[in-house]
Design a protein around this motif. Sequence first.
Motif, mmCIF file in Angstrom:
data_model
loop_
_atom_site.group_PDB
_atom_site.id
_atom_site.type_symbol
_atom_site.label_atom_id
_atom_site.label_comp_id
_atom_site.label_asym_id
_atom_site.label_seq_id
_atom_site.Cartn_x
_atom_site.Cartn_y
_atom_site.Cartn_z
ATOM 1 N N ALA A 207 32.037 29.696 24.777
ATOM 2 C CA ALA A 207 33.428 29.550 24.964
ATOM 3 C C ALA A 207 34.033 29.108 26.329
ATOM 4 O O ALA A 207 34.950 28.203 26.317
ATOM 5 N N LEU A 208 33.452 29.706 27.377
ATOM 6 C CA LEU A 208 33.694 29.234 28.726
ATOM 7 C C LEU A 208 33.220 27.680 29.123
ATOM 8 O O LEU A 208 33.709 27.167 29.735
ATOM 9 N N ILE B 211 33.793 19.333 27.079
ATOM 10 C CA ILE B 211 34.909 18.206 26.653
ATOM 11 C C ILE B 211 34.681 17.043 27.199
ATOM 12 O O ILE B 211 34.543 16.989 28.502
ATOM 13 N N ASN B 212 35.096 15.887 26.246
ATOM 14 C CA ASN B 212 35.004 14.595 26.686
ATOM 15 C C ASN B 212 36.355 14.191 27.652
ATOM 16 O O ASN B 212 36.346 12.781 27.555
ATOM 17 N N LYS B 213 36.601 14.901 28.653
ATOM 18 C CA LYS B 213 37.839 14.561 29.293
ATOM 19 C C LYS B 213 37.815 15.410 30.500
ATOM 20 O O LYS B 213 37.173 16.472 30.509
ATOM 21 N N PRO B 214 38.448 14.788 31.553
ATOM 22 C CA PRO B 214 38.273 15.430 32.938
ATOM 23 C C PRO B 214 39.118 16.770 32.883
ATOM 24 O O PRO B 214 40.370 16.708 32.509
ATOM 25 N N VAL B 215 38.714 18.183 33.550
ATOM 26 C CA VAL B 215 39.205 19.018 33.670
ATOM 27 C C VAL B 215 39.376 19.458 35.317
ATOM 28 O O VAL B 215 38.530 19.454 35.911
ATOM 29 N N LEU C 93 34.557 30.469 35.494
ATOM 30 C CA LEU C 93 35.532 29.639 34.956
ATOM 31 C C LEU C 93 35.664 28.207 35.816
ATOM 32 O O LEU C 93 35.529 27.131 35.408
ATOM 33 N N LEU C 94 35.792 28.531 37.126
ATOM 34 C CA LEU C 94 35.797 27.412 38.120
ATOM 35 C C LEU C 94 34.500 26.530 38.243
ATOM 36 O O LEU C 94 34.965 25.316 38.371
ATOM 37 N N THR C 95 33.351 27.126 37.997
ATOM 38 C CA THR C 95 32.193 26.076 37.939
ATOM 39 C C THR C 95 32.149 24.957 36.806
ATOM 40 O O THR C 95 31.494 24.328 36.918
ATOM 41 N N THR C 96 32.771 25.477 35.676
ATOM 42 C CA THR C 96 32.757 24.771 34.595
ATOM 43 C C THR C 96 33.726 23.441 34.705
ATOM 44 O O THR C 96 33.716 22.481 33.992
ATOM 45 N N PHE C 97 34.688 23.489 35.602
ATOM 46 C CA PHE C 97 35.688 22.506 35.770
ATOM 47 C C PHE C 97 35.103 21.313 36.729
ATOM 48 O O PHE C 97 34.033 21.264 37.328
ATOM 49 N N ASP C 98 35.582 20.129 36.311
ATOM 50 C CA ASP C 98 35.059 18.872 36.975
ATOM 51 C C ASP C 98 35.562 18.634 38.661
ATOM 52 O O ASP C 98 34.722 18.367 39.269
ATOM 53 N N VAL C 99 36.781 19.103 38.701
ATOM 54 C CA VAL C 99 37.048 19.183 40.043
ATOM 55 C C VAL C 99 38.237 20.133 40.342
ATOM 56 O O VAL C 99 38.701 20.840 39.147
ATOM 57 N N ARG C 100 38.177 21.017 41.400
ATOM 58 C CA ARG C 100 38.869 22.043 41.735
ATOM 59 C C ARG C 100 39.721 22.031 42.828
ATOM 60 O O ARG C 100 39.388 21.721 43.884
ATOM 61 N N PHE C 101 41.089 22.412 42.651
ATOM 62 C CA PHE C 101 41.999 22.608 43.809
ATOM 63 C C PHE C 101 42.407 23.743 43.986
ATOM 64 O O PHE C 101 41.884 24.720 43.240
ATOM 65 N N ALA C 102 43.049 24.199 45.168
ATOM 66 C CA ALA C 102 43.220 25.845 45.488
ATOM 67 C C ALA C 102 44.459 25.782 46.263
ATOM 68 O O ALA C 102 44.755 24.923 47.180
ATOM 69 N N ALA C 103 45.020 27.013 46.143
ATOM 70 C CA ALA C 103 46.091 27.423 47.040
ATOM 71 C C ALA C 103 45.443 28.108 48.236
ATOM 72 O O ALA C 103 44.240 28.760 48.114
ATOM 73 N N THR D 59 27.768 31.187 36.359
ATOM 74 C CA THR D 59 27.895 30.795 37.971
ATOM 75 C C THR D 59 26.340 30.709 38.461
ATOM 76 O O THR D 59 26.363 29.627 39.437
ATOM 77 N N LEU D 60 25.469 31.210 38.337
ATOM 78 C CA LEU D 60 24.149 31.362 38.703
ATOM 79 C C LEU D 60 23.446 29.954 38.613
ATOM 80 O O LEU D 60 22.549 29.398 39.303
ATOM 81 N N GLN D 61 23.752 29.474 37.425
ATOM 82 C CA GLN D 61 23.234 27.953 36.849
ATOM 83 C C GLN D 61 24.069 27.130 37.409
ATOM 84 O O GLN D 61 23.337 25.860 37.845
ATOM 85 N N ARG D 62 25.392 27.052 37.478
ATOM 86 C CA ARG D 62 26.040 25.978 37.825
ATOM 87 C C ARG D 62 26.650 25.574 39.400
ATOM 88 O O ARG D 62 26.427 24.699 39.901
ATOM 89 N N LEU D 63 26.644 26.902 40.147
ATOM 90 C CA LEU D 63 27.139 26.696 41.457
ATOM 91 C C LEU D 63 26.023 26.152 42.231
ATOM 92 O O LEU D 63 26.274 25.303 43.262
ATOM 93 N N PRO D 64 24.667 26.278 42.105
ATOM 94 C CA PRO D 64 23.645 25.525 42.793
ATOM 95 C C PRO D 64 23.803 24.133 42.730
ATOM 96 O O PRO D 64 23.391 23.443 43.508
ATOM 97 N N LYS D 65 24.425 23.749 41.746
ATOM 98 C CA LYS D 65 24.404 22.056 41.441
ATOM 99 C C LYS D 65 25.739 21.641 41.955
ATOM 100 O O LYS D 65 26.150 20.347 41.730
ATOM 101 N N ILE D 66 26.529 22.446 42.105
ATOM 102 C CA ILE D 66 28.173 22.028 42.748
ATOM 103 C C ILE D 66 28.144 21.822 44.257
ATOM 104 O O ILE D 66 28.570 20.698 44.650
#
Length: 243
Positions: free
Chosen positions: A103-104, A110-114, A129-139, A159-166
């Motif tokens: 689900a996450l 998805i074939n569109k930028p997130v 959740l944040l690691t699944t996105f293509d670009v991350r903005f923040a306050a 997280t443990l799989q995606r964060l090292p690649k980001i």
Amino acid sequence: MSYSNLEFHEVRLSEEGVLHVEINRPDRLNAMNEPCWTEYGKIFAQAARDSDVRAVVVNGVGRAFCAGLDVVDSAQGFAERQQMDTARAGLKLGEHIRDFQLALHQAHLINKPVIGVAHGPCIGLGIDLLTTFDVRFAAKDALFSVREIVIGMAADIGTLQRLPKIVGSLGWVKDVCFSGRNFQVDEAIAQGFIQRAYDSRDDAVNAALEYAKELCKFSPVAMWGTKRSINYAIDHTTLLKER
């Protein structure tokens, strides 16, 4: 397609093609329970088939992006599995985690930028959740933590799989995952986890919506090919094989 009658999310589609998804459990700091993450996955599965959607922006309603897993609801499901024998309980838990992960993962598939917007607490599942996105903005008030180690578990939703690649530093990844410590926006930007920071949640959300609107001007086929190729390259060699 319609994105109405949702219980845990506010969803709006602009004329330009920006699907704005807001996690809407502010009384729980947008902590997710099973009905919430199931609905979240369905929104993205629908958006993937919707040709009117050209880009997606995700943020949370209220004071937090996502404060993690709703442990109260999760504890109830765990208690139900305790009534089963060990083998069946293990199989049931495995199925549950697989559904949760898938689900996450939809934002990655998805074939569109997130574009994700972090603000306030972004804890545990919020990092997933944040690691699944293509670009991350923040306050600038965003506060991050890979918190699972503190409650005696390894992060199991990606997280443990995606964060090292980001980010650029494996040592930094291990530091925040081993310690469960908090880190703030300046550190997240320095490591490449966050791309842009803004003074407030509203400023960050508006900037993300404007950015997504600009992306909608480009060919959706070219965007699909670009995202697919980058994601493929993460786990594959760039070498060409001889015929």
